[in-house]
Design a protein around this motif. Sequence first.
Motif, PDB file in Angstrom:
ATOM      1  N   LYS A  27       0.817  -1.210   0.000  1.00  0.00           N
ATOM      2  CA  LYS A  27       0.000   0.000   0.000  1.00  0.00           C
ATOM      3  C   LYS A  27       0.850   1.259   0.000  1.00  0.00           C
ATOM      4  O   LYS A  27       0.418   2.296  -0.494  1.00  0.00           O
ATOM      5  CB  LYS A  27      -0.923  -0.003   1.226  1.00  0.00           C
ATOM      6  N   GLU A  28       2.054   1.172   0.548  1.00  0.00           N
ATOM      7  CA  GLU A  28       2.849   2.375   0.717  1.00  0.00           C
ATOM      8  C   GLU A  28       4.047   2.461  -0.204  1.00  0.00           C
ATOM      9  O   GLU A  28       4.603   3.545  -0.396  1.00  0.00           O
ATOM     10  CB  GLU A  28       3.303   2.495   2.166  1.00  0.00           C
ATOM     11  N   TYR A  46       8.359   4.951  -3.048  1.00  0.00           N
ATOM     12  CA  TYR A  46       7.249   5.265  -2.151  1.00  0.00           C
ATOM     13  C   TYR A  46       6.068   5.819  -2.937  1.00  0.00           C
ATOM     14  O   TYR A  46       6.230   6.617  -3.856  1.00  0.00           O
ATOM     15  CB  TYR A  46       7.684   6.268  -1.082  1.00  0.00           C
ATOM     16  N   MET A  49       0.319   8.819  -0.506  1.00  0.00           N
ATOM     17  CA  MET A  49      -0.757   8.254   0.286  1.00  0.00           C
ATOM     18  C   MET A  49      -2.071   9.001   0.094  1.00  0.00           C
ATOM     19  O   MET A  49      -2.092  10.220  -0.060  1.00  0.00           O
ATOM     20  CB  MET A  49      -0.395   8.305   1.772  1.00  0.00           C
ATOM     21  N   SER A  53      -5.085   6.934   4.422  1.00  0.00           N
ATOM     22  CA  SER A  53      -3.837   6.403   4.938  1.00  0.00           C
ATOM     23  C   SER A  53      -3.085   7.463   5.731  1.00  0.00           C
ATOM     24  O   SER A  53      -2.441   7.178   6.729  1.00  0.00           O
ATOM     25  CB  SER A  53      -2.963   5.884   3.790  1.00  0.00           C
ATOM     26  N   ARG A  57      -1.814   7.147   9.885  1.00  0.00           N
ATOM     27  CA  ARG A  57      -0.431   7.146  10.337  1.00  0.00           C
ATOM     28  C   ARG A  57      -0.144   8.165  11.432  1.00  0.00           C
ATOM     29  O   ARG A  57       0.986   8.299  11.875  1.00  0.00           O
ATOM     30  CB  ARG A  57       0.494   7.405   9.146  1.00  0.00           C
ATOM     31  N   GLU A  87       4.184  13.805   4.092  1.00  0.00           N
ATOM     32  CA  GLU A  87       4.567  12.751   3.156  1.00  0.00           C
ATOM     33  C   GLU A  87       6.080  12.701   2.991  1.00  0.00           C
ATOM     34  O   GLU A  87       6.691  11.633   2.972  1.00  0.00           O
ATOM     35  CB  GLU A  87       3.906  12.982   1.792  1.00  0.00           C
ATOM     36  N   TRP A  90       7.580  11.227   6.030  1.00  0.00           N
ATOM     37  CA  TRP A  90       7.298   9.793   6.077  1.00  0.00           C
ATOM     38  C   TRP A  90       8.301   9.004   5.245  1.00  0.00           C
ATOM     39  O   TRP A  90       8.778   7.944   5.640  1.00  0.00           O
ATOM     40  CB  TRP A  90       5.873   9.563   5.570  1.00  0.00           C
TER      41      TRP A  90
END
Length: 285
Positions: A27-28, A46, A49, A53, A57, A87, A90
């Motif tokens: 998913k990521e 990556y 998202m 999502s 997180r 993002e 992340w």
Amino acid sequence: MKIPQGLQPLIEDGIIDAVLRPLKSGKEASVYVVQVGDEVRCAKVYKDMAQRSFQARVQYQEGRKVRGSREQRAMGKATKFGRREQEAAWKTTEVDALYALADAGVRVPQPHGFFHGVLLMDLVTDAEGFSAPRLADVDLEPEQAREWHLMLVRDVVRMLVLGMVHGDLSEYNVLATPDGPVLIDFPQVVSAAGNNAAREMLLRDVHNVRDTLARFAPELADTYYGEEMWALYEAGDLQADSPLTGRFVFDTHKADTGAILWSIEDARQEAVIRQQGREEADEAD
């Protein structure tokens, strides 16, 4: 194979020479096996998202440091700029974590840089040179399970000494190699000191590993390494080589909620009396 859009800039810049095959997709992120000179490595691309999502997180991102107060405020308000910053943070979290963990001796894939939003790192392989299987996909002898459990516990300790908790450790993000288990997937790594849920996540990580390996060595089910290491961490006594036993004495005392409520009420009444005294003094003046 056709070059994925996320890897095209790395091809154009000569960072990688060829994309050999896809390795996995989640998913990521999507991971590809790539050629870099004479080396075969993997590239983690990556994904952006969705809002769902992003919200999911939030619990992992508590306590993480960001570049400045403006970014922090924007991330807290979940503005468009804040989401972009979130993002970016992340994606870079895993890169920073991998370099720190590799330097500390934790068994992780060796990173080789972060380019255009893509993490380049070693390809973890089995004895034949193929991509290593996940821990979930292998069977172990009891003695090997006990040995791997100790290796994983020690790596969790090394992470905790650095102030990190994996946050999502399970049989699905541990790879099985001839030399032992290798930890992967760190974008959700948690600040041990800054996240209120850090202890809960650490215990979940350690219990997941314990329960997986207890299928091959049942006595592991009666160990409590997570509780033990966290108690040492909270006391400031945890070291990378701290001896652990797996035994832990739980506090079975019940909180005296009645006494706590009485203390709160006493403090409230005292505050009221003091306020009344100040008001009477003001009136007298």
